[in-house]
Design an enzyme around this catalytic site. Structure first.
Site, PDB file in Angstrom:
ATOM      1  N   LYS A 115       0.834  -1.211   0.000  1.00  0.00           N
ATOM      2  CA  LYS A 115       0.000   0.000   0.000  1.00  0.00           C
ATOM      3  C   LYS A 115       0.862   1.251   0.000  1.00  0.00           C
ATOM      4  O   LYS A 115       0.485   2.252  -0.603  1.00  0.00           O
ATOM      5  CB  LYS A 115      -0.955   0.009   1.192  1.00  0.00           C
ATOM      6  CG  LYS A 115      -2.143  -0.924   1.001  1.00  0.00           C
ATOM      7  CD  LYS A 115      -3.235  -0.650   2.012  1.00  0.00           C
ATOM      8  CE  LYS A 115      -4.359  -1.655   1.883  1.00  0.00           C
ATOM      9  NZ  LYS A 115      -5.294  -1.603   3.016  1.00  0.00           N
ATOM     10  N   LYS A 197      -7.422 -13.896  -9.316  1.00  0.00           N
ATOM     11  CA  LYS A 197      -8.615 -13.925  -8.477  1.00  0.00           C
ATOM     12  C   LYS A 197      -9.571 -12.791  -8.866  1.00  0.00           C
ATOM     13  O   LYS A 197      -9.129 -11.712  -9.243  1.00  0.00           O
ATOM     14  CB  LYS A 197      -8.172 -13.734  -7.013  1.00  0.00           C
ATOM     15  CG  LYS A 197      -8.914 -14.613  -6.033  1.00  0.00           C
ATOM     16  CD  LYS A 197      -8.351 -14.449  -4.651  1.00  0.00           C
ATOM     17  CE  LYS A 197      -9.485 -14.128  -3.691  1.00  0.00           C
ATOM     18  NZ  LYS A 197      -9.054 -14.002  -2.300  1.00  0.00           N
ATOM     19  N   LYS A 200     -12.665  -6.692  -6.997  1.00  0.00           N
ATOM     20  CA  LYS A 200     -13.490  -5.513  -7.325  1.00  0.00           C
ATOM     21  C   LYS A 200     -12.628  -4.310  -7.689  1.00  0.00           C
ATOM     22  O   LYS A 200     -13.119  -3.373  -8.314  1.00  0.00           O
ATOM     23  CB  LYS A 200     -14.431  -5.175  -6.175  1.00  0.00           C
ATOM     24  CG  LYS A 200     -13.738  -4.666  -4.930  1.00  0.00           C
ATOM     25  CD  LYS A 200     -14.722  -4.432  -3.795  1.00  0.00           C
ATOM     26  CE  LYS A 200     -13.957  -4.411  -2.480  1.00  0.00           C
ATOM     27  NZ  LYS A 200     -14.765  -4.693  -1.317  1.00  0.00           N
TER      28      LYS A 200
END
Ligand code: TRP
Length: 334
Positions: A115, A197, A200
């Protein structure tokens, strides 16, 4: 009999996908019928602000996610369902646990490294401390089992290390949690790249199906889903990852086995198979979407459920927090 407590958290960061449903949420719903367990689920809006968020959007997504948890069939009577920021003990315990967590440990967290690489202009202390807030979520409720995906396993292991360190100084305050892989989990892959995978946050909307998506959009995505040129509906994840993923989705949505699915489409091409998968998913998700819409039209009901969840969560959290305050040497509240 002592029930085992399960705890998990979900970030309010956009509508979850069919992959989240078939991989995780569905098994949470199944677990509520198992008398061995009692479950606590929270919408983790405090984790969400480690990344800059529009305030109205965060409020909307928090409400929507809470409605969605109800809509998929989690019973607010048998489970404790609440919003993290409404239970102030999460922040309070985080501070105490910070003092039992090492800088080096947090520096090694894979998700922090990823991140901070993705948001180099906002490497805030909250992002660094994210795993300690998650440890507080888990330890406040004395959870035994934490259902998480592979990417969160490291955080659960850290939670255990923090609990062991704290208990070493102040015996028996925290239950040691373990990561839990539910028996009916499924790994649903992207519709456009079946080697990855379903996610979203994939910028290509055709890659994933959202739980509240409209039927025509769902149908379109399945008709366009990546398959292969062999035109046979056969389960083979290495040679035919796209078709195998669609078969898995079809089987889970209809309750058929993979063999039965293979039989059903024997001798038929993808022109029949792909729309059939789409229709099965539309049928699976229709009641979820309709219930979410009904819940969002009734804010009074949602708020009452949130308040009930918050009260039940607070009762458990405050008990742990009282032990923690005493253990570390804080004066009792006057
Ligand atoms: N970090 C988790 C995620 O991104 C969400 C989360 C927050 C969580 N607190 C938790 C998961 C406690 C399990 C238990 O997916």
């Amino acid at each position: 009999m002592m029930k085992k407590r399960i705890l998990s958290g979900v970030q309010p960061s956009g509508t979850p996908t069919l992959g989240n449903y078939l991989g995780a949420f569905r098994s949470w719903v199944a677990l509520q019928d198992d008398p061995q367990y009692e479950s606590v689920y929270c919408v983790v809006d405090m984790h969400a602000i480690t990344i800059r968020r529009d305030r109205e959007e965060l409020r909307r997504q928090t409400r929507e996610l809470y409605a969605l948890l109800l809509a998929i069939g989690l019973d607010p009577e048998r489970n404790v369902l609440f919003i993290q920021s409404q239970v102030p003990q999460h922040a309070e315990l985080t501070w105490v646990l910070n003092c039992y967590t090492m800088f080096g440990e947090l520096s090694r967290m894979t998700q922090f490294k990823e991140k901070s690489a993705r948001h180099p202009d906002n490497i805030n202390a909250g992002l660094f401390d994210y795993p300690v807030l998650m440890a507080a979520d888990i330890l406040l409720y004395q959870a035994h089992l934490v259902p998480v995906g592979g990417d969160q396993k490291q955080h659960v292991e850290l939670t255990r290390d923090i609990a062991v360190r704290f208990n070493g100084v102040h015996p028996d305050v925290f239950t040691l949690p373990e990561p839990y892989i539910p028996p009916v989990g499924a790994r649903i892959m992207s519709l456009t790249d079946p080697t990855r995978k379903m996610d979203k946050s994939d910028p290509n909307p055709a890659s994933h199906v959202l739980l509240t998506e409209a039927p025509d959009a769902i149908m379109k995505k399945f008709k366009k889903a990546v398959t292969d040129s062999d035109a046979q509906v056969r389960y083979d994840t290495t040679q035919k990852p796209g078709v195998s993923n669609l078969m898995a989705i079809y089987a889970l949505a209809t309750g058929l086995s993979l063999e039965e699915t293979e039989k059903q489409f024997e001798g038929q091409g993808y022109g029949v198979f792909k729309p059939a998968v789409g229709e099965a998913v539309v049928a699976l998700l229709r009641p979820v979407r309709e219930r979410v819409e009904a819940l969002l039209r009734d804010p009074g009901f949602l708020e009452a459920e949130m308040a009930r969840g918050r009260e039940r969560a607070c009762a458990i959290a405050e008990k742990t927090m009282a032990d923690v305050r005493h253990a570390v040497g804080f004066l009792p509240k006057g």
